[in-house]
Design an enzyme around this catalytic site. Structure first.
Site, PDB file in Angstrom:
ATOM      1  N   SER A 106     -11.490   7.813  -0.039  1.00 50.39           N
ATOM      2  CA  SER A 106     -10.174   7.187   0.068  1.00 50.39           C
ATOM      3  C   SER A 106      -9.622   6.857  -1.321  1.00 50.39           C
ATOM      4  O   SER A 106      -9.427   7.771  -2.115  1.00 50.39           O
ATOM      5  CB  SER A 106     -10.295   5.955   0.987  1.00 50.39           C
ATOM      6  OG  SER A 106      -9.051   5.391   1.262  1.00 50.39           O
ATOM      7  N   ASP A 157      -4.414  12.632   8.911  1.00 51.10           N
ATOM      8  CA  ASP A 157      -4.762  11.411   8.185  1.00 51.10           C
ATOM      9  C   ASP A 157      -3.482  10.751   7.680  1.00 51.10           C
ATOM     10  O   ASP A 157      -2.846  11.250   6.752  1.00 51.10           O
ATOM     11  CB  ASP A 157      -5.679  11.780   7.002  1.00 51.10           C
ATOM     12  CG  ASP A 157      -6.159  10.553   6.238  1.00 51.10           C
ATOM     13  OD1 ASP A 157      -5.558   9.470   6.398  1.00 51.10           O
ATOM     14  OD2 ASP A 157      -7.138  10.693   5.483  1.00 51.10           O
ATOM     15  N   HIS A 188      -8.267   9.294   8.870  1.00 48.18           N
ATOM     16  CA  HIS A 188      -8.901   8.761   7.667  1.00 48.18           C
ATOM     17  C   HIS A 188     -10.332   8.336   7.992  1.00 48.18           C
ATOM     18  O   HIS A 188     -10.578   7.696   9.004  1.00 48.18           O
ATOM     19  CB  HIS A 188      -8.100   7.532   7.226  1.00 48.18           C
ATOM     20  CG  HIS A 188      -8.173   7.256   5.765  1.00 48.18           C
ATOM     21  ND1 HIS A 188      -7.627   8.096   4.825  1.00 48.18           N
ATOM     22  CD2 HIS A 188      -8.719   6.223   5.084  1.00 48.18           C
ATOM     23  CE1 HIS A 188      -7.822   7.583   3.611  1.00 48.18           C
ATOM     24  NE2 HIS A 188      -8.486   6.438   3.748  1.00 48.18           N
TER      25      HIS A 188
HETATM   26  C1  MLT Z   1      -4.882   4.810  -1.973  1.00 47.86           C
HETATM   27  O1  MLT Z   1      -4.206   3.813  -2.168  1.00 47.86           O
HETATM   28  O2  MLT Z   1      -5.596   5.343  -2.829  1.00 47.86           O
HETATM   29  C2  MLT Z   1      -4.841   5.403  -0.618  1.00 47.86           C
HETATM   30  O3  MLT Z   1      -3.704   4.948   0.064  1.00 47.86           O
HETATM   31  C3  MLT Z   1      -6.072   5.109   0.145  1.00 47.86           C
HETATM   32  C4  MLT Z   1      -6.345   3.630   0.240  1.00 47.86           C
HETATM   33  O4  MLT Z   1      -5.719   2.923   1.008  1.00 47.86           O
HETATM   34  O5  MLT Z   1      -7.200   3.153  -0.452  1.00 47.86           O
END
Ligand code: MLT
Length: 208
Positions: A106, A157, A188
């Site tokens: 992520s 996702d 996700h």
């Molecule tokens: C990010 O901010 O890198 C992506 O949206 C994934 C997350 O929520 O961490």
């Protein structure tokens, strides 16, 4: 920024094994990625730092303006800062010369991609679980020949939209990186099948 000021965990692994730079997701920390590293390659060395950005107390790797809308100046600066950490940590722990694979989930995947794409001299592979293109509408031209990237995630996702994932693959390939892009049904997350696919990709990449 000295190593002592940057919370992180290190395990040396076997001398002929790669180094896995393990990057947690939003709200995680340096204690969370050991199990995944063990599954990917139990012989590998691991470096697990903590993301240095706090979003209402949740550790992250870079700032965002909204979900999926990144502060790209910060992505670039934090990727360079992490590359500095990586270089110092490799030397300090006598890991220089071993291949480095940046692995993230992520937000950690987005940073693994950013550090690999900005510092291919340090990183030879990236495993991105539920990651996306980390640089907004910015594009770059430097060669990424020699960089191997596994992009693994769900087809639907909402946090890593497919258009961004396809842009990531296209940008990597345009710059000469080798990409394995595997989509599974769903959204996700990091499934057992994702982890197994990454393990197999890594095993095929490394010399027997
Ligand atoms: C990010 O901010 O890198 C992506 O949206 C994934 C997350 O929520 O961490």
């Amino acid at each position: 920024m000295s190593l002592a000021e940057w919370p992180h965990r290190v395990s040396p692994g076997a001398a002929d094994a790669p180094v896995l730079l393990m990057l947690h997701g939003t709200g995680g920390d340096e204690t969370q990625m050991g199990g995944l590293a063990e599954l990917l390659d139990p012989r590998a060395a691991t470096l697990s730092p903590r993301g240095r950005v706090s979003e209402y107390g949740a550790n992250r790797w870079f700032a965002r303006l909204a979900e999926g809308v990144f502060d790209v100046d910060d992505v670039e600066a934090r990727a360079d800062e992490l590359a500095g950490f990586l270089g110092e940590a490799l030397t300090e722990n006598a890991l220089d010369g071993r291949p480095v694979i940046a692995v993230g989930f992520s937000n950690g995947a987005n940073m693994a991609l950013a550090v690999g794409m900005r510092h291919p001299e340090l990183v030879s592979g990236v495993i991105a679980f539920s990651g996306m293109y980390p640089f907004g509408d910015r594009e770059y031209d430097g060669s990424l020949t020699g960089l191997d990237v596994a992009v693994l995630g769900g087809h639907d996702d909402p946090m890593a939209p497919r258009t961004s994932v396809l842009k990531l693959v296209e940008q990597l390939q345009r710059r000469g990186a080798t990409v394995r892009h595997a989509e599974r049904p769903g959204g996700h997350g990091l499934t057992e099948a994702d982890a197994a696919a990454a393990r197999d990709w890594l095993a095929a990449k490394l010399p027997a």
